[in-house]
Write an enzyme that holds these catalytic residues in place. Structure first.
Site, PDB file in Angstrom:
ATOM      1  N   ARG A 346       0.848  -1.179   0.000  1.00 39.79           N
ATOM      2  CA  ARG A 346       0.000   0.000   0.000  1.00 39.79           C
ATOM      3  C   ARG A 346       0.894   1.244   0.000  1.00 39.79           C
ATOM      4  O   ARG A 346       1.487   1.581   1.005  1.00 39.79           O
ATOM      5  CB  ARG A 346      -0.884  -0.029   1.249  1.00 39.79           C
ATOM      6  CG  ARG A 346      -1.849   1.120   1.306  1.00 39.79           C
ATOM      7  CD  ARG A 346      -2.913   0.858   2.324  1.00 39.79           C
ATOM      8  NE  ARG A 346      -2.469   1.214   3.664  1.00 39.79           N
ATOM      9  CZ  ARG A 346      -3.275   1.256   4.713  1.00 39.79           C
ATOM     10  NH1 ARG A 346      -4.539   0.944   4.584  1.00 39.79           N
ATOM     11  NH2 ARG A 346      -2.818   1.588   5.898  1.00 39.79           N
ATOM     12  N   ASP A 353      -7.050   4.974   9.131  1.00 41.29           N
ATOM     13  CA  ASP A 353      -5.982   4.366   9.919  1.00 41.29           C
ATOM     14  C   ASP A 353      -5.048   5.440  10.458  1.00 41.29           C
ATOM     15  O   ASP A 353      -4.681   5.453  11.634  1.00 41.29           O
ATOM     16  CB  ASP A 353      -5.167   3.388   9.060  1.00 41.29           C
ATOM     17  CG  ASP A 353      -5.974   2.170   8.655  1.00 41.29           C
ATOM     18  OD1 ASP A 353      -7.129   2.056   9.097  1.00 41.29           O
ATOM     19  OD2 ASP A 353      -5.460   1.334   7.889  1.00 41.29           O
ATOM     20  N   ASP A 486     -14.009  -2.726   7.007  1.00 37.67           N
ATOM     21  CA  ASP A 486     -13.741  -2.733   5.576  1.00 37.67           C
ATOM     22  C   ASP A 486     -14.463  -3.830   4.834  1.00 37.67           C
ATOM     23  O   ASP A 486     -14.645  -3.752   3.625  1.00 37.67           O
ATOM     24  CB  ASP A 486     -12.230  -2.940   5.356  1.00 37.67           C
ATOM     25  CG  ASP A 486     -11.515  -1.626   5.187  1.00 37.67           C
ATOM     26  OD1 ASP A 486     -12.154  -0.675   4.716  1.00 37.67           O
ATOM     27  OD2 ASP A 486     -10.326  -1.565   5.525  1.00 37.67           O
ATOM     28  N   LYS A 629     -10.494 -12.866  11.753  1.00 31.68           N
ATOM     29  CA  LYS A 629     -10.557 -11.529  11.145  1.00 31.68           C
ATOM     30  C   LYS A 629     -11.924 -10.883  11.408  1.00 31.68           C
ATOM     31  O   LYS A 629     -12.460 -10.987  12.502  1.00 31.68           O
ATOM     32  CB  LYS A 629     -10.273 -11.611   9.633  1.00 31.68           C
ATOM     33  CG  LYS A 629      -8.881 -12.049   9.278  1.00 31.68           C
ATOM     34  CD  LYS A 629      -7.884 -10.940   9.119  1.00 31.68           C
ATOM     35  CE  LYS A 629      -8.076 -10.033   7.958  1.00 31.68           C
ATOM     36  NZ  LYS A 629      -6.947  -9.088   7.811  1.00 31.68           N
ATOM     37  N   GLU A 630     -12.483 -10.230  10.387  1.00 29.32           N
ATOM     38  CA  GLU A 630     -13.748  -9.517  10.604  1.00 29.32           C
ATOM     39  C   GLU A 630     -14.932 -10.469  10.762  1.00 29.32           C
ATOM     40  O   GLU A 630     -16.045 -10.034  10.999  1.00 29.32           O
ATOM     41  CB  GLU A 630     -14.018  -8.551   9.451  1.00 29.32           C
ATOM     42  CG  GLU A 630     -13.299  -7.217   9.569  1.00 29.32           C
ATOM     43  CD  GLU A 630     -12.006  -7.189   8.779  1.00 29.32           C
ATOM     44  OE1 GLU A 630     -11.411  -8.266   8.563  1.00 29.32           O
ATOM     45  OE2 GLU A 630     -11.578  -6.083   8.376  1.00 29.32           O
ATOM     46  N   GLN A 683      -3.465  -7.623  15.093  1.00 29.78           N
ATOM     47  CA  GLN A 683      -4.727  -7.122  14.541  1.00 29.78           C
ATOM     48  C   GLN A 683      -5.930  -7.888  15.070  1.00 29.78           C
ATOM     49  O   GLN A 683      -6.952  -7.306  15.382  1.00 29.78           O
ATOM     50  CB  GLN A 683      -4.687  -7.226  13.017  1.00 29.78           C
ATOM     51  CG  GLN A 683      -5.900  -6.631  12.343  1.00 29.78           C
ATOM     52  CD  GLN A 683      -6.103  -7.200  10.940  1.00 29.78           C
ATOM     53  OE1 GLN A 683      -6.209  -8.422  10.771  1.00 29.78           O
ATOM     54  NE2 GLN A 683      -6.125  -6.328   9.954  1.00 29.78           N
TER      55      GLN A 683
END
Ligand code: GLC
Length: 795
Positions: A346, A353, A486, A629-630, A683
């Protein structure tokens, strides 16, 4: 199992068993030149960009001894036994090979002893420089002389671009060649005149070079690896690389008398031969390296000096004083780019962020925060939204936006997100609180795509306007391309309860600024906006929970009726953070969080995971494994909001319990469970329901660092600065007798002692300033003296 300990005095984490459950790393350097180094010296270095400026290679997804690193091999020339100064890659039996890795602030030192030979290797990047130093001292601890060879070795990339180097070998293999020039292994590139300069070097400054190798395959030998290189077994053969892969390997042969030491200073970087020679010459004697290392240490001491806490919890102190703060700086510096889990592709800053990450360092370095806030305001578009990705080459005033095809093509971001610019409100509020710099609101800054500067206050107004212009049928903000999550992907037209709470908080913050400016007309507009969003939020409340969103097809997410994902964390915590509704409701939804989502490792993002229900095509999180994760993991960033929310409710026991559940240091004694470094956040953590519940992933660069810092400092410790002074309103575990803090606030050092004689969880009964009882909860800035003694009594 325990693999190491916190040495707070030296601000180090000391790894005592090298066979950690994953590489435990440290970050060295600055945005000019960064280096990631594990406890076994693996990792990579890059100039400016992790994705485009690679200097040495790292093999992702590999354990330590399979990944090239910054290796120094020692060989006993009497019996040909050899080892490495870090345990891996050679991995001698740990009964014989004793090693400690000291990860410190901006440096890593690995000390090892094997067969009476001690090596002490310190790795660092000198401040402001674009190369790294490995300083290795070899000592003979025995009582007989030893003949040794010492070989420093790194694995150059063939191409600065990570992708080209790893996968476009039809091109990248045929660009470079190596040569030994004086004491430098020099890798050069045909395209010197091309886009990226691709000259790299590895040199030895302060010892004789007896042999070298510049070709990886000759160094390793066929069907071998870094654990048993032929070049070490047989001695380096002087091969250079042409149309293959390069190494920089430099061998020196020495004899060490009993108790004698010899230092080897290796330099590595991406520099021209001329610069390489100049750099190398500077390290001929040891003085410069020592000075630079001292300099790095004192800079870090200064950076971390603004807050020092002494609570009854040692782990809490280690995290707040050292590691969480360091983690915040690293995330602030590197954004969410280069790590051992992400190559740094990125090429820019994520809007949300970055604005969030600023919050983690405001209490430590408000001036640095201000610079970045300015930059992020200059990346807000004239419509009021943030640019989803702010390019490293950001040209404020002249940028293109997601409304234009070329932005989308260049960044891959197709549209605005609903939450981006709303993060500015708490960040700017915290900055103004820390500094009292209300004049900042009148400073003029351009928009990303409009070169006429407007005030910060107007920027904030625009952010509100953008949100209000994008409301849906249920009187809630549209989610747009995404909100904080996201991968919610609820579709165009979906409405976000999370963003609605962000808006409530933003309205509260800007109302105060508007009132101070007598902007009465605008205050009326804000009042209307509040009523509008309240209407939506009130319908989104189901008695014991706020739903998470309305999907584009009108279906509720996070409703009692939802088959999956019926109870979500963020809307509940944000109802408290935004101070929405009555206290009873806030308590009720937070009790729901505890009952329905909490695990020993933190609270899940929601429950139960997505997987079976009718899921709209774009809902990225249903793609992930359950409790990952999400998709219903413990998404660690959200835990900071959870801690803060409980602290704001005054429930210190809960706030602290949540803090302990997520705190890396708590897992130090059972580090195999979490696998990540016990001194940094990850994370996400796999939630109960996963076969590996408690295992954490995606180390270091995560929004968790800043949210948990804010949860602990503003929430638990209760440091809540306002524009005109300081509120100290702790929410601590009832069992604590109290705690102490030293805080530098607007240039003055404050010594704060919180006493908890009645073992309350919150509630300030008395404040004493320099021995005299203070009449208000907010201590006016003008009343604060340097070295002020502040006593806070809970009760
Ligand atoms: C990652 C992203 C962040 C996002 C979060 C939740 O941490 O960096 O921008 O908010 O995931 O999806």
């Amino acid at each position: 199992m325990k693999y190491g300990y916190f040495d707070d005095k030296n601000k180090e984490y000391v790894v005592t068993s090298p066979n950690t459950p994953s590489p435990w790393v440290n970050y060295l350097g600055t945005p000019l030149y960064g280096a990631i180094i594990s406890n076994n010296a693996t990792g990579y270095s890059f100039k400016e960009s992790g994705a485009k400026g690679r200097v040495i290679r790292h093999k992702f997804n590999s354990m330590s001894n399979d990944a090239p690193g910054r290796y120094i091999y020692i060989k006993d020339l009497a019996d040909n036994d050899y080892w490495s100064s870090s345990w891996a890659p050679v991995c001698k039996p740990t009964e014989q090979f004793k090693s400690e890795c000291h990860h410190g602030m901006g440096y890593t030192t690995i000390v090892s002893v094997y067969k009476n030979i001690k090596t002490e290797t310190t790795y660092f990047v000198p401040t402001g420089e674009t190369y790294e130093v490995w300083k290795c001292t070899v000592t003979n601890l025995g009582d007989t002389a030893r003949d040794l060879s010492v070989t420093g070795c790194c694995s150059f990339v063939n191409h600065s671009s990570f992708i080209d180097d790893q996968v476009d070998l039809q091109c990248s293999l045929f660009l470079t060649s190596t040569a030994l020039i004086e004491n430098i292994v020099y890798q050069t590139h045909r395209l010197e005149r091309g886009v990226a300069p691709m000259e790299r070097f590895f040199s030895l400054a302060d010892a004789k070079v007896d042999a070298f190798c510049g070709d990886r395959d000759s160094f390793l030998g066929l069907y071998r690896g870094y654990q048993n290189p032929e070049g070490i077994e047989k001695g380096l053969g002087g091969q250079t690389n042409f149309n293959g892969n390069s190494v920089g390997a430099i061998q020196s042969n020495i004899t060490l008398k009993p108790q004698e030491s010899k230092t080897f200073t290796y330099l590595l970087g991406q520099e021209s031969l001329k610069n390489a020679k100049t750099i190398t010459a500077k390290y001929k004697d040891g003085a410069l390296a020592n000075e630079q290392l001292q300099d790095i240490k004192s800079q870090w001491n200064e950076k971390l000096d603004s807050l020092e806490v002494e609570t009854p919890d040692k782990n809490f102190n280690s995290m707040i004083n050292v590691w969480n703060a360091y983690n915040c700086y690293m995330t602030f510096t590197w954004s969410r780019a280069a790590s051992l889990i992400y190559c740094g592709l990125r090429n820019g800053y994520g809007y949300r962020d970055t604005v969030q990450d600023i919050q983690g360092i405001i209490h430590l370095n408000p001036a640095l925060a201000k610079e970045k806030i300015r930059f992020m305001l200059s990346a807000q578009t004239a419509k009021g939204a943030g640019l989803p990705l702010v390019k490293f080459t950001h040209n404020a005033g002249f940028e293109n936006t997601p409304d234009e095809d070329d932005y989308i093509k260049e960044t891959g971001h197709p549209a605005y997100r609903s939450d981006d610019a709303l993060w500015l409100f708490p960040t700017i509020k915290k900055y103004i609180g820390e500094t009292g710099d209300t004049a900042f609101l009148d400073e003029k800054i351009v928009y990303a795509n409009q070169n006429t500067p407007v005030t910060v206050y107007d920027h904030l107004k625009k952010a509100i306007e953008f949100t209000l212009n994008n409301f849906g049928d249920h009187s809630l903000p549209l989610q747009l391309h995404a909100d904080w999550n996201d991968s919610l992907g609820a579709g165009a037209g979906a409405e976000s309860v999370f963003v609605a709470f962000q808006l409530v908080l933003a309205l509260d913050i800007i109302s105060k600024y508007a009132a101070a400016k007598n902007d009465t007309e605008y205050l009326k507009e804000l009042d209307k906006a509040y009523k509008k969003v309240s209407a939506g939020l009130n319908t989104a409340f189901e008695g014991d929970r706020y739903i998470r969103a309305y999907r584009a097809d009108g279906k509720k997410l996070g409703s009692k009726d939802s088959v999956e994902a019926s109870f979500w964390l963020n809307p509940q915590t944000w109802s408290v953070i935004s101070n929405y509704g009555d206290e009873q409701t806030r308590i009720k939804v937070m009790d729901g969080v505890f009952e329905k989502l909490n695990t020993p490792y933190g609270a899940k993002l929601f429950d139960i995971p997505y997987g079976k229900e009718d899921i709209p095509g774009k809902m990225g999180m249903s793609y992930y494994n359950d409790y990952t994760k999400e998709n219903a993991s413990i998404f660690c960033q959200t835990q900071g909001w959870l801690i803060l929310a409980e602290a704001l409710l005054g429930r210190g026991d809960r706030a602290y319990k949540y803090w302990k559940e997520i705190n890396p240091a708590e897992y130090n004694e059972r580090a195999e469970l979490r696998t990540l470094e016990p001194y940094v956040f990850g994370q996400f953590t796999e939630a109960t329901g996963s076969p590996f519940a408690g295992r954490s992933h995606v180390h270091w660069l995560t929004g968790t660092a800043s949210t948990v810092m804010v949860g602990a400092v503003e929430g638990i410790l209760g440091l809540r600065p306002e524009a005109d002074g300081l509120v100290i309103n702790p929410s601590i575990p009832g069992e604590w007798d109290g705690f102490k803090m030293k805080k530098i606030f607007r240039g003055k050092t404050l010594f704060i002692e919180v006493k908890n004689p009645e073992h309350k969880q919150s509630g300030v009964s008395k404040i004493f300033l320099n021995g005299k009882q203070y009449p208000a909860a907010l201590i006016q800035d003008s009343d604060l003296t340097d070295n002020a003694q502040i006593e806070i009594i809970l009760g």
